[in-house]
Design a protein around this motif. Structure first.
Motif, mmCIF file in Angstrom:
data_model
loop_
_atom_site.group_PDB
_atom_site.id
_atom_site.type_symbol
_atom_site.label_atom_id
_atom_site.label_comp_id
_atom_site.label_asym_id
_atom_site.label_seq_id
_atom_site.Cartn_x
_atom_site.Cartn_y
_atom_site.Cartn_z
ATOM 1 N N THR A 116 24.854 -3.678 -29.565
ATOM 2 C CA THR A 116 25.762 -4.083 -28.499
ATOM 3 C C THR A 116 26.103 -2.904 -27.597
ATOM 4 O O THR A 116 26.123 -3.015 -26.366
ATOM 5 C CB THR A 116 27.052 -4.682 -29.094
ATOM 6 N N SER A 128 23.146 -2.082 -25.544
ATOM 7 C CA SER A 128 22.938 -3.126 -24.536
ATOM 8 C C SER A 128 23.744 -2.799 -23.287
ATOM 9 O O SER A 128 23.289 -3.027 -22.154
ATOM 10 C CB SER A 128 23.350 -4.500 -25.075
ATOM 11 N N ALA A 157 19.585 -4.781 -33.355
ATOM 12 C CA ALA A 157 20.793 -5.611 -33.376
ATOM 13 C C ALA A 157 20.667 -6.791 -34.320
ATOM 14 O O ALA A 157 21.626 -7.148 -35.028
ATOM 15 C CB ALA A 157 21.108 -6.101 -31.970
ATOM 16 N N THR A 188 25.474 -9.264 -27.305
ATOM 17 C CA THR A 188 24.558 -8.382 -26.583
ATOM 18 C C THR A 188 24.345 -8.865 -25.149
ATOM 19 O O THR A 188 24.249 -8.057 -24.222
ATOM 20 C CB THR A 188 23.207 -8.277 -27.311
ATOM 21 N N ARG A 243 25.498 -6.631 -22.025
ATOM 22 C CA ARG A 243 24.439 -6.183 -21.104
ATOM 23 C C ARG A 243 24.823 -6.508 -19.664
ATOM 24 O O ARG A 243 24.640 -5.687 -18.768
ATOM 25 C CB ARG A 243 23.115 -6.854 -21.475
#
Length: 522
Positions: free
Chosen positions: A277, A280, A390, A406, A410
């Motif tokens: 995460t 990301s 992940a 994620t 992102r």
């Protein structure tokens, strides 16, 4: 129901994968397709530039609010019902967007279209991942990431063609036939895991939903409108920043302490997911930010038409489809994803260094193309490695939460990147201009000689001496501004590059997930 019950085979897997890919591409296509139609929207709907910006902002806010809730909503309504309902919502509001008669009506419909679209992206990743057995999970990530690349790449090109040859409503209408097809396929082929009984309305985390919508929506607004409104000098930005900060703190506390949270924040106790995460966010920051620079620089500084800038982004983005199999193969060979990601970050640093070096007032299409293609080697190594890390030790029922985390982070990373880069360019441009002006002394023989040559050139064109001198000074002012802007773009590339280079050693310190974790998860 055990984990293997969601694995599909044969034609069912093919149709499910195709359905999920269509949905992911549609959602991401609509994040960029509108950008090239903003001028037409402004003229046809009688909107200001600030107002028409809400067409983009509203969609992003709808996205980031719904993405973290996709896992909970799938459990509450059943994945097939929720996924199909999201497709229908996205398709219906696509039609309504095309019917909008005012800018604020369009922005409202875009918000709800974004809520439907955000659900499509996160759920598509989960559907594809769970349809493949553990030993082919790398293939599932590869397929999904192809959609992540194709959608945004095609957006500017398709949008530009539609606006040039038809009218702006058709950028929304093209979603309708594909949306109807995807909804029918979803109802027929998508299956829902057995989550257990859904919660009664009295136990639903309504406070968590409110805190999530308020905090993430406020944060997205601040990021997208901050530079335009001069950040904290604007009262609305200050107030929404406070709402975002305290709202996120209260939201996390609520989700940790409430028995039936809408977002399983506890899942982040998994170190691999937490690391995925975090990276990301960094990937979104660098990838979205560096992509944002290219059309901005080529159009504002090189004078390229929007079609050429869109074509450059499209062709270089699609080149990733040739690079992904190589990265996937590297992961299959047994090389640790941490090593591949670290190498990708080093490659991306060198690409940023190269990108800064090619920026001149006369840089051509081929130079940009070859440098940007090289950029995707690093980015693809990072992106696939993030997914491998992940999801490596997540159990089946945790994959949806992982995909939501994620995906949201992102996108927020991309919003942070664009907002910070916009501000950075503005401020570095002012600093470079100040530095350059201090070296322009009319008593300096070289400066005076250049100014005199400009004056003589204008006199030769019929200008009076006084008018020619003023024109020469304006020409010098233009040259200073252009050089300052060029230097500020170079600074952006260097900054992003060094951020990724600094992260490479940190990636290598990550511990790999247990080898039996994936097997146990299924």
């Amino acid at each position: 129901m055990n984990g293997n019950s969601m694995i599909e085979y044969g034609y069912r897997r093919l149709i499910i994968t195709l359905t999920a890919m269509i949905c992911a591409i549609l959602e991401l296509l609509d994040t960029t397709i509108v950008n090239v139609a903003l001028n037409d929207l402004q003229g046809n709907l009688g909107a200001t530039l600030s107002e028409v910006g809400w067409v983009v902002t509203a969609y992003g806010i709808g996205n980031v609010i719904i993405i973290p809730m996709t896992g909970w909503l799938s459990r509450q309504f059943g994945r097939r019902n929720y996924f199909t309902g999201s497709i229908i919502m996205f398709t219906v509001f696509s039609f309504l967007c095309g019917q909008a008669g005012s800018i604020w009506t369009l922005a409202c419909f875009r918000f709800f279209q974004g809520m439907g679209g955000g659900a499509l992206l996160a759920t598509s990743q989960t559907v594809i991942t769970e349809s493949y057995p553990p030993e082919k999970r790398g293939v599932s990530h590869l397929i999904f990431m192809m959609g992540v690349i194709i959608g945004p790449a095609l957006g500017p090109l398709i949008g530009g063609y539609i606006v040039d040859n038809y009218s702006w409503p058709f950028i929304f209408y093209i979603n309708i036939p594909l949306g109807i097809l995807a909804a029918l396929l979803s109802m027929q082929f998508i299956r829902s895991p057995r989550y257990g009984d859904k919660l009664p309305a009295s136990k639903v985390d309504w406070l968590g939903i409110l805190l999530l919508a308020a905090s993430v929506g406020s944060l997205q607004y601040v990021l997208e409108k901050g530079q335009e409104e001069d950040w904290f000098n604007d009262k609305t930005i200050r107030n929404l920043s406070v709402v975002a900060f305290f709202g996120l703190i209260l939201f996390v506390w609520r989700e940790i302490t409430y028995r039936h949270p809408i977002v399983a924040v506890r899942t982040l106790k998994n170190r691999n997911l937490a690391a995925g995460t975090l990276f990301s966010f960094i990937y979104g920051f660098g990838s979205y930010g560096s992509t944002f620079i290219v059309p901005l620089f080529t159009q504002s500084q090189l004078g390229w038409p929007a079609t050429d800038a869109g074509l450059l982004v499209c062709l270089t983005s699609l080149s990733s489809l040739l690079i992904f199999p190589l990265t996937s193969w590297l992961l299959k060979t047994g090389i640790k994803p941490q090593i591949i990601m670290a190498c990708g970050m080093v490659l991306f640093f060198f690409n940023c260094y190269m990108s800064a070096g090619i920026l001149t007032p006369d840089t051509g299409f081929p130079v940009f193309f070859y440098v940007l293609v090289f950029r995707y080697f690093g980015l693809n190594m990072i992106l696939l490695s993030i997914s491998a890390i992940a999801f490596s030790s997540l159990k089946t029922h945790e994959i949806a939460e992982g995909a939501a985390f994620t995906g949201m982070i992102r996108q927020l990373g991309g919003s942070f990147g664009i907002a910070i880069i916009t501000t950075f360019i503005t401020r570095r441009n002012a600093q470079h201009r100040m530095d350059l002006v201090t070296h322009l002394d009319t008593n300096d023989p070289l400066v005076w000689e250049r100014l005199h040559q400009s004056q003589q050139a204008f006199v030769a064109k019929g200008f009076t001496p006084d008018h020619a001198m003023r024109s020469g000074l304006q020409l010098m002012e233009h040259a200073v501004n252009k050089q300052a802007t060029l230097l500020s773009y170079m600074d952006v590339y260097f900054t992003i590059g060094f951020l990724f280079l600094a992260c490479a050693p940190i990636v290598l310190m990550l511990k790999a997930g247990k080898k039996n974790a994936i097997t146990d998860a299924h």
